[in-house]
Design a protein around this motif. Structure first.
Motif, PDB file in Angstrom:
ATOM      1  N   MET A  54       0.668  -1.241  -0.164  1.00 26.66           N
ATOM      2  CA  MET A  54      -0.015  -0.005   0.031  1.00 26.66           C
ATOM      3  C   MET A  54       0.899   1.290   0.073  1.00 26.66           C
ATOM      4  O   MET A  54       2.097   1.260   0.331  1.00 26.66           O
ATOM      5  N   SER A  55       0.216   2.308  -0.356  1.00 29.32           N
ATOM      6  CA  SER A  55       0.996   3.601  -0.286  1.00 29.32           C
ATOM      7  C   SER A  55       1.074   4.270   1.136  1.00 29.32           C
ATOM      8  O   SER A  55       0.306   3.908   1.976  1.00 29.32           O
ATOM      9  N   PHE A  56       1.931   5.031   1.279  1.00 30.69           N
ATOM     10  CA  PHE A  56       1.912   5.620   2.685  1.00 30.69           C
ATOM     11  C   PHE A  56       0.682   6.323   2.772  1.00 30.69           C
ATOM     12  O   PHE A  56       0.148   6.569   4.078  1.00 30.69           O
ATOM     13  N   ASP A  57       0.047   7.158   1.913  1.00 30.73           N
ATOM     14  CA  ASP A  57      -1.122   7.942   2.038  1.00 30.73           C
ATOM     15  C   ASP A  57      -2.254   7.093   2.571  1.00 30.73           C
ATOM     16  O   ASP A  57      -2.874   7.628   3.392  1.00 30.73           O
ATOM     17  N   GLU A  58      -2.184   5.910   1.947  1.00 29.71           N
ATOM     18  CA  GLU A  58      -3.165   4.980   2.578  1.00 29.71           C
ATOM     19  C   GLU A  58      -3.312   4.599   3.984  1.00 29.71           C
ATOM     20  O   GLU A  58      -3.884   4.622   4.882  1.00 29.71           O
ATOM     21  N   LEU A  59      -1.751   4.423   4.401  1.00 29.64           N
ATOM     22  CA  LEU A  59      -1.477   3.942   5.751  1.00 29.64           C
ATOM     23  C   LEU A  59      -1.767   5.159   6.703  1.00 29.64           C
ATOM     24  O   LEU A  59      -2.279   4.945   7.740  1.00 29.64           O
ATOM     25  N   PHE A  60      -1.390   6.223   6.134  1.00 31.92           N
ATOM     26  CA  PHE A  60      -1.769   7.524   6.830  1.00 31.92           C
ATOM     27  C   PHE A  60      -3.107   7.887   7.022  1.00 31.92           C
ATOM     28  O   PHE A  60      -3.555   8.187   8.234  1.00 31.92           O
ATOM     29  N   ILE A  62      -5.555   5.467   7.459  1.00 35.43           N
ATOM     30  CA  ILE A  62      -5.886   4.564   8.483  1.00 35.43           C
ATOM     31  C   ILE A  62      -5.318   5.058   9.780  1.00 35.43           C
ATOM     32  O   ILE A  62      -6.318   5.117  10.866  1.00 35.43           O
ATOM     33  N   VAL A  63      -4.234   5.650   9.880  1.00 33.50           N
ATOM     34  CA  VAL A  63      -3.724   6.151  11.075  1.00 33.50           C
ATOM     35  C   VAL A  63      -4.542   7.041  11.643  1.00 33.50           C
ATOM     36  O   VAL A  63      -4.896   7.301  12.812  1.00 33.50           O
ATOM     37  N   SER A  64      -5.038   8.151  10.719  1.00 31.55           N
ATOM     38  CA  SER A  64      -5.683   9.346  10.963  1.00 31.55           C
ATOM     39  C   SER A  64      -7.179   8.746  11.615  1.00 31.55           C
ATOM     40  O   SER A  64      -7.608   9.499  12.637  1.00 31.55           O
ATOM     41  N   ARG A  65      -7.598   8.026  11.278  1.00 31.27           N
ATOM     42  CA  ARG A  65      -8.941   7.333  11.905  1.00 31.27           C
ATOM     43  C   ARG A  65      -8.886   6.695  12.987  1.00 31.27           C
ATOM     44  O   ARG A  65      -9.620   6.869  14.020  1.00 31.27           O
ATOM     45  N   ILE A  66      -7.787   6.050  13.358  1.00 34.87           N
ATOM     46  CA  ILE A  66      -7.464   5.664  14.534  1.00 34.87           C
ATOM     47  C   ILE A  66      -7.331   6.621  15.644  1.00 34.87           C
ATOM     48  O   ILE A  66      -7.929   6.610  16.703  1.00 34.87           O
ATOM     49  N   LYS A  67      -6.500   7.637  15.314  1.00 33.13           N
ATOM     50  CA  LYS A  67      -6.142   8.726  16.128  1.00 33.13           C
ATOM     51  C   LYS A  67      -7.754   9.523  16.309  1.00 33.13           C
ATOM     52  O   LYS A  67      -7.681  10.271  17.515  1.00 33.13           O
ATOM     53  N   ALA A  68      -8.775   9.424  15.466  1.00 31.25           N
ATOM     54  CA  ALA A  68      -9.788  10.426  15.783  1.00 31.25           C
ATOM     55  C   ALA A  68     -10.736   9.622  16.706  1.00 31.25           C
ATOM     56  O   ALA A  68     -11.448  10.573  17.360  1.00 31.25           O
ATOM     57  N   PRO A  73      -1.858   5.868  23.280  1.00 35.13           N
ATOM     58  CA  PRO A  73      -0.772   6.128  22.755  1.00 35.13           C
ATOM     59  C   PRO A  73      -0.726   5.224  21.513  1.00 35.13           C
ATOM     60  O   PRO A  73      -0.987   3.921  21.795  1.00 35.13           O
ATOM     61  N   LEU A  74      -0.366   5.641  20.687  1.00 33.16           N
ATOM     62  CA  LEU A  74      -0.481   4.999  19.333  1.00 33.16           C
ATOM     63  C   LEU A  74       1.109   4.705  18.688  1.00 33.16           C
ATOM     64  O   LEU A  74       1.733   5.800  18.321  1.00 33.16           O
ATOM     65  N   SER A  75       1.509   3.416  18.560  1.00 34.35           N
ATOM     66  CA  SER A  75       2.695   3.275  17.600  1.00 34.35           C
ATOM     67  C   SER A  75       2.377   2.785  16.173  1.00 34.35           C
ATOM     68  O   SER A  75       1.704   1.890  16.177  1.00 34.35           O
ATOM     69  N   VAL A  76       3.240   3.100  15.393  1.00 31.96           N
ATOM     70  CA  VAL A  76       2.773   2.929  13.820  1.00 31.96           C
ATOM     71  C   VAL A  76       3.804   1.947  13.204  1.00 31.96           C
ATOM     72  O   VAL A  76       5.208   2.334  13.360  1.00 31.96           O
ATOM     73  N   ASP A  77       3.351   0.978  12.735  1.00 30.89           N
ATOM     74  CA  ASP A  77       4.307   0.020  11.986  1.00 30.89           C
ATOM     75  C   ASP A  77       4.643   0.711  10.668  1.00 30.89           C
ATOM     76  O   ASP A  77       3.852   0.567   9.659  1.00 30.89           O
ATOM     77  N   ILE A  93       7.513  10.125   9.114  1.00 32.52           N
ATOM     78  CA  ILE A  93       7.567  10.264  10.590  1.00 32.52           C
ATOM     79  C   ILE A  93       7.049  11.473  11.063  1.00 32.52           C
ATOM     80  O   ILE A  93       6.292  11.768  11.865  1.00 32.52           O
ATOM     81  N   HIS A  94       7.295  12.513  10.309  1.00 34.17           N
ATOM     82  CA  HIS A  94       6.879  13.847  10.858  1.00 34.17           C
ATOM     83  C   HIS A  94       5.438  14.149  10.833  1.00 34.17           C
ATOM     84  O   HIS A  94       4.795  14.670  11.706  1.00 34.17           O
ATOM     85  N   ARG A  95       4.891  13.576   9.511  1.00 37.49           N
ATOM     86  CA  ARG A  95       3.422  13.646   9.558  1.00 37.49           C
ATOM     87  C   ARG A  95       2.599  12.797  10.359  1.00 37.49           C
ATOM     88  O   ARG A  95       1.743  13.347  10.942  1.00 37.49           O
ATOM     89  N   LEU A  96       3.372  11.679  10.606  1.00 35.32           N
ATOM     90  CA  LEU A  96       2.852  10.842  11.802  1.00 35.32           C
ATOM     91  C   LEU A  96       2.841  11.638  13.300  1.00 35.32           C
ATOM     92  O   LEU A  96       1.955  11.379  13.995  1.00 35.32           O
ATOM     93  N   ALA A  97       3.949  12.130  13.401  1.00 36.08           N
ATOM     94  CA  ALA A  97       4.113  13.015  14.804  1.00 36.08           C
ATOM     95  C   ALA A  97       3.135  13.992  14.775  1.00 36.08           C
ATOM     96  O   ALA A  97       2.567  14.303  15.829  1.00 36.08           O
TER      97      ALA A  97
END
Length: 254
Positions: A54-60, A62-68, A73-77, A93-97
């Motif tokens: 998958m692309s990073f944007d797709e992962l990002f 999903i992570v954004s919905r989890i954070k919502a 505390p969330l760690s991302v694979d 990493i900066h985008r995730l942070a």
């Protein structure tokens, strides 16, 4: 309690590996202290193979919905980083942070043409140092795939890589597929950062892992895979029985 402190308690941190908002909420409701994403589970959910299919944007997303939906505390694979250059990985990493992610997993192997292989240890360590220096405040749980790939002299190679990565600033060492008590004890005692092991059929129970010095226990994609098996089984039963009775069978047993 902050994410780093969770790795330095008498009992290991049992981290719930989520793949979407609903699984994250289920983990929070079950009383887990922290979440980690499972790249394999997310990839499967989106119809991709594991290994940065998958692309990073797709992962990002999903992570954004989890954070919502959760403040846990969330760690991302992050797998191998989702970038061809170190600068690209740093930007990811900066985008995730910026979303509020507190940690990442990053691994010393890559999948190329559907085949996973270890990256040169020195090369990876140099890259790791740059990433850590550029991303203060992020917990780097560094995954080595020596046991997963059954490399030659597995324990010795794992100790070598673990020490090398620790010298470059790693905050934790993740060794998937290590299950023998002697190997786990050696890694926990000889590597200076918290040891993370992963759910496997032959992994010792949590009490034993605690006594061996483990500080973090992950689920990988096994919970998601188990649920997918149950889903397939239920769908087959509906079709075979020409009825929805199996959907509500648990209610009839109350």
């Amino acid at each position: 309690m902050d994410f780093n402190t969770l790795h330095h308690q008498p009992q290991p941190l049992l981290i719930a590996n989520a793949w979407d908002a609903s699984s994250a909420l289920a983990a929070e409701q079950a009383g887990y202290d922290a979440l980690g994403t499972s790249s394999a589970a997310i990839a499967t959910m989106l119809g991709y193979e594991d290994g940065e299919g998958m692309s990073f944007d797709e992962l990002f997303y999903i992570v954004s919905r989890i954070k919502a939906v959760t403040e846990l505390p969330l760690s991302v694979d992050l797998e191998a980083g989702y970038g061809d250059t170190t600068d690209q990985v740093i930007e990811n990493i900066h985008r995730l942070a910026h979303l509020g992610v507190v940690g990442i997993n990053i691994e010393d192997s890559r999948v190329i043409n559907h085949e996973r292989s270890l990256v040169d240890a020195i090369y990876f360590a140099d890259k790791l140092r740059e990433l850590i220096q550029a991303c203060p405040g992020i917990f780097f749980n560094v995954r080595t795939d020596t046991f997963l790939l059954s490399c030659e002299n597995t324990l010795e190679e794992t100790l070598y890589r673990g020490r090398l990565y620790t010298e470059q600033g790693a905050h934790g060492l993740f060794v998937p597929c290590v299950t023998r008590a002697d190997d786990i004890a050696a890694l926990a005692s000889e590597i200076a950062v918290p040891l993370n092991v992963m759910c496997m059929p032959s992994l010792p129970d949590f009490r034993t892992l605690t006594s061996l010095g483990v500080k973090r226990i992950s689920m990988g994609n096994f919970i998601h895979a188990n649920l997918q098996t149950q889903l397939t089984d239920l769908l087959c039963k509906i079709q075979a029985h020409h009825s929805f009775s199996d959907v509500f069978g648990h209610e009839n047993n109350r």
